[in-house]
Write an enzyme that holds these catalytic residues in place. Structure first.
Site, PDB file in Angstrom:
ATOM      1  N   TYR A  53     103.979   6.340 -78.386  1.00 22.22           N
ATOM      2  CA  TYR A  53     102.568   6.138 -78.634  1.00 22.22           C
ATOM      3  C   TYR A  53     101.773   7.246 -79.001  1.00 22.22           C
ATOM      4  CZ  TYR A  53     103.799   1.758 -76.539  1.00 22.22           C
ATOM      5  OH  TYR A  53     103.911   0.664 -76.211  1.00 22.22           O
ATOM      6  N   HIS A 111     112.827   2.908 -73.950  1.00 18.88           N
ATOM      7  CA  HIS A 111     112.502   2.052 -75.253  1.00 18.88           C
ATOM      8  C   HIS A 111     112.545   1.005 -75.779  1.00 18.88           C
ATOM      9  CE1 HIS A 111     107.807   2.968 -76.707  1.00 18.88           C
ATOM     10  NE2 HIS A 111     108.303   1.415 -76.731  1.00 18.88           N
TER      11      HIS A 111
HETATM   12  N1  LIG Z   1     108.193  -1.877 -74.449  1.00 18.10           N
HETATM   13  C1  LIG Z   1     107.827  -2.217 -75.880  1.00 18.10           C
HETATM   14  O1  LIG Z   1     108.497  -1.911 -77.454  1.00 18.10           O
HETATM   15  C2  LIG Z   1     106.521  -2.780 -76.197  1.00 18.10           C
HETATM   16  C3  LIG Z   1     106.159  -3.234 -77.819  1.00 18.10           C
HETATM   17  C4  LIG Z   1     104.877  -3.715 -77.267  1.00 18.10           C
HETATM   18  C5  LIG Z   1     103.694  -3.401 -76.508  1.00 18.10           C
HETATM   19  N2  LIG Z   1     104.420  -2.931 -75.569  1.00 18.10           N
HETATM   20  C6  LIG Z   1     103.446  -3.270 -73.758  1.00 18.10           C
HETATM   21  O2  LIG Z   1     102.385  -3.520 -74.050  1.00 18.10           O
HETATM   22  C7  LIG Z   1     101.317  -3.534 -74.001  1.00 18.10           C
HETATM   23  C8  LIG Z   1     100.466  -4.689 -74.646  1.00 18.10           C
HETATM   24  O3  LIG Z   1     100.909  -5.299 -76.190  1.00 18.10           O
HETATM   25  P1  LIG Z   1     100.826  -5.092 -78.194  1.00 18.10           P
HETATM   26  O4  LIG Z   1      99.970  -4.837 -77.968  1.00 18.10           O
HETATM   27  O5  LIG Z   1     101.317  -5.539 -78.586  1.00 18.10           O
HETATM   28  O6  LIG Z   1      99.983  -6.669 -77.596  1.00 18.10           O
HETATM   29  P2  LIG Z   1      98.602  -7.576 -77.057  1.00 18.10           P
HETATM   30  O7  LIG Z   1      98.489  -6.897 -75.519  1.00 18.10           O
HETATM   31  O8  LIG Z   1      99.483  -9.083 -76.844  1.00 18.10           O
HETATM   32  O9  LIG Z   1      97.617  -7.648 -77.890  1.00 18.10           O
HETATM   33  C9  LIG Z   1      96.181  -6.879 -78.131  1.00 18.10           C
HETATM   34  C10 LIG Z   1      95.580  -7.243 -79.347  1.00 18.10           C
HETATM   35  O10 LIG Z   1      94.467  -8.870 -78.589  1.00 18.10           O
HETATM   36  C11 LIG Z   1      93.261  -7.668 -78.748  1.00 18.10           C
HETATM   37  N3  LIG Z   1      92.457  -8.101 -76.711  1.00 18.10           N
HETATM   38  C12 LIG Z   1      93.157  -7.911 -75.897  1.00 18.10           C
HETATM   39  N4  LIG Z   1      91.620  -8.475 -75.730  1.00 18.10           N
HETATM   40  C13 LIG Z   1      91.344  -9.906 -76.309  1.00 18.10           C
HETATM   41  C14 LIG Z   1      90.759 -10.269 -75.664  1.00 18.10           C
HETATM   42  N5  LIG Z   1      90.040 -11.260 -74.397  1.00 18.10           N
HETATM   43  N6  LIG Z   1      90.258 -11.836 -76.593  1.00 18.10           N
HETATM   44  C15 LIG Z   1      91.191 -11.648 -77.828  1.00 18.10           C
HETATM   45  N7  LIG Z   1      91.638 -10.874 -78.506  1.00 18.10           N
HETATM   46  C16 LIG Z   1      92.020  -9.880 -77.640  1.00 18.10           C
HETATM   47  C17 LIG Z   1      93.790  -6.886 -78.927  1.00 18.10           C
HETATM   48  O11 LIG Z   1      91.958  -6.471 -79.700  1.00 18.10           O
HETATM   49  P3  LIG Z   1      91.569  -4.508 -79.126  1.00 18.10           P
HETATM   50  O12 LIG Z   1      92.344  -3.583 -79.136  1.00 18.10           O
HETATM   51  O13 LIG Z   1      90.631  -4.459 -80.879  1.00 18.10           O
HETATM   52  O14 LIG Z   1      90.243  -5.596 -78.162  1.00 18.10           O
HETATM   53  C18 LIG Z   1      94.628  -6.160 -79.564  1.00 18.10           C
HETATM   54  O15 LIG Z   1      94.189  -6.389 -81.129  1.00 18.10           O
HETATM   55  C19 LIG Z   1     101.663  -2.621 -75.596  1.00 18.10           C
HETATM   56  O16 LIG Z   1      99.677  -1.567 -75.332  1.00 18.10           O
HETATM   57  C20 LIG Z   1     102.056  -1.270 -74.918  1.00 18.10           C
HETATM   58  O17 LIG Z   1     102.010  -0.753 -73.505  1.00 18.10           O
HETATM   59  C21 LIG Z   1     105.159  -2.279 -74.838  1.00 18.10           C
END
Ligand SMILES: NC(=O)c1ccc[n+]([C@@H]2O[C@H](COP(=O)([O-])OP(=O)(O)OC[C@H]3O[C@@H](n4cnc5c(N)ncnc54)[C@H](OP(=O)(O)O)[C@@H]3O)[C@@H](O)[C@H]2O)c1
Length: 309
Positions: A53, A111
């Site tokens: 990240y 990961h």
């Molecule tokens: N281990 C892995 O392979 C892996 C893969 C993916 C993710 N992850 C972890 O999981 C975390 C979350 O997953 P993700 O980042 O893929 O997606 P997510 O949390 O499902 O979605 C993030 C998106 O939703 C938006 N958002 C956040 N809160 C909101 C709300 N209350 N209303 C409307 N939209 C909202 C954000 O926009 P804004 O930021 O513009 O507010 C962003 O575009 C990651 O940050 C990471 O730590 C791990």
């Protein structure tokens, strides 16, 4: 007991993990310090980062700047998918310690299940040694399918006492359109904690016709229903946002409960990942082959050309 913002789960390692985590994937390093500090001030005590990240340093700085004692904070990092080997994992853990200045990392994960058998088991051994050295408290995996978990468990059974390490967590994509009953069941039978990544489905389903009426019924945002679903399933949830108001909104998940009817409606039985799906990667082959194969398979399954078994 009713869930609250400070609710935790006990990891197989014996440590507690806050059920609400703050994800920082795709959080630009220039804003990571500010938004992470805001998250901690809003009540989160758990930050999910990773070497890939590229924001470990500012995220950890933001955590510490919020003024909460280190022992009340929980920080996760991960060995990059391209570095799943003994030597690379060792170097990666030392780098995280140096960059974050946290003294220890609460949870370190592999990961993705890449790198072939030797790479995966070698990298796991490096995590076990990091626990013994006091660098890391708990260890786990991410994106492991049942076949990857079986491989690790088999290897653990052959190790002398104390050398096998304890799988505390499997972090996978989990939401109502990807409930992954096979992996969830495997982990729950062993008390391994499931961490739900992309719990907001990357904001691609907020106007979904199943979700919207449930949000209306409870007077909540669709995002809050998705996160509450994860909590009621017993998962650790990792919502990401760089928007101050959403960071706060995503903590307001308490004082209401989804009932049986809501949970049944959200049990879609679908296989619709919104991101990569390495859980389907084969055990053997180089990283490139595993990556391509895992992606191709997830698309075939998603569009119903192959079933997900
Ligand atoms: N281990 C892995 O392979 C892996 C893969 C993916 C993710 N992850 C972890 O999981 C975390 C979350 O997953 P993700 O980042 O893929 O997606 P997510 O949390 O499902 O979605 C993030 C998106 O939703 C938006 N958002 C956040 N809160 C909101 C709300 N209350 N209303 C409307 N939209 C909202 C954000 O926009 P804004 O930021 O513009 O507010 C962003 O575009 C990651 O940050 C990471 O730590 C791990």
């Amino acid at each position: 007991m009713a869930l609250h913002i400070n609710s935790t789960a006990k990891l197989p390692s014996g440590y507690e993990i806050p059920l609400l985590g703050y994800g920082v994937y795709q959080t630009p390093s220039e804003v990571a310090e500010d938004v992470t500090q805001h998250a901690i001030k809003s009540g989160y005590r758990h930050v999910d980062s990773a070497t890939v990240y590229r924001n470990e340093e500012p995220s950890a700085k933001g955590m510490l700047k919020a003024g909460i004692p280190r022992d009340q904070l929980f920080y996760t990092s991960k060995v990059p998918p391209k570095s799943i080997s003994y030597n690379d994992a060792k170097a990666c853990i030392d780098e995280s310690l140096k960059k974050t200045g946290l003294g220890y990392v609460d949870l370190y994960l592999l990961h993705a299940p890449y790198g072939g058998k030797e790479g995966r088991l070698g990298a796991w051994k490096a995590l076990v040694e990091a626990v013994d050295a006091g660098k890391v408290r708990s260890i786990g995996v991410s994106n492991y399918g049942v076949h990857h978990l079986d491989e690790l468990e088999e290897w653990q059974k052959q190790q002398p006492q104390g050398a096998a390490g304890i799988i505390s967590v499997n972090q996978i994509e989990l939401h109502p359109w990807l409930a992954r009953k096979d992996i969830v069941q495997w982990c729950e039978r062993r008390n391994i904690v499931l961490q739900a990544y992309s719990p907001l489905v990357r904001a691609t389903r907020m106007d979904d016709p199943i979700l919207m009426p449930i949000a209306k019924k409870h007077g909540k945002e669709p995002s809050q229903i998705l996160l509450r679903w994860g909590l009621q399933k017993g998962f650790v949830i990792l919502p990401k946002s760089v928007t101050h108001s959403r960071i706060e909104e995503n903590t307001q998940l308490y004082g209401f409960e989804l009932d049986g009817e809501d949970m049944r409606a959200l049990d879609t039985g679908k296989y619709e990942p919104c991101t990569w799906d390495p859980t389907t990667a084969p055990l053997s082959g180089g990283m490139a082959l595993q990556f391509v194969y895992g992606h191709a398979l997830s698309y075939l399954q998603r569009f119903g050309i192959m079933s997900h078994g």
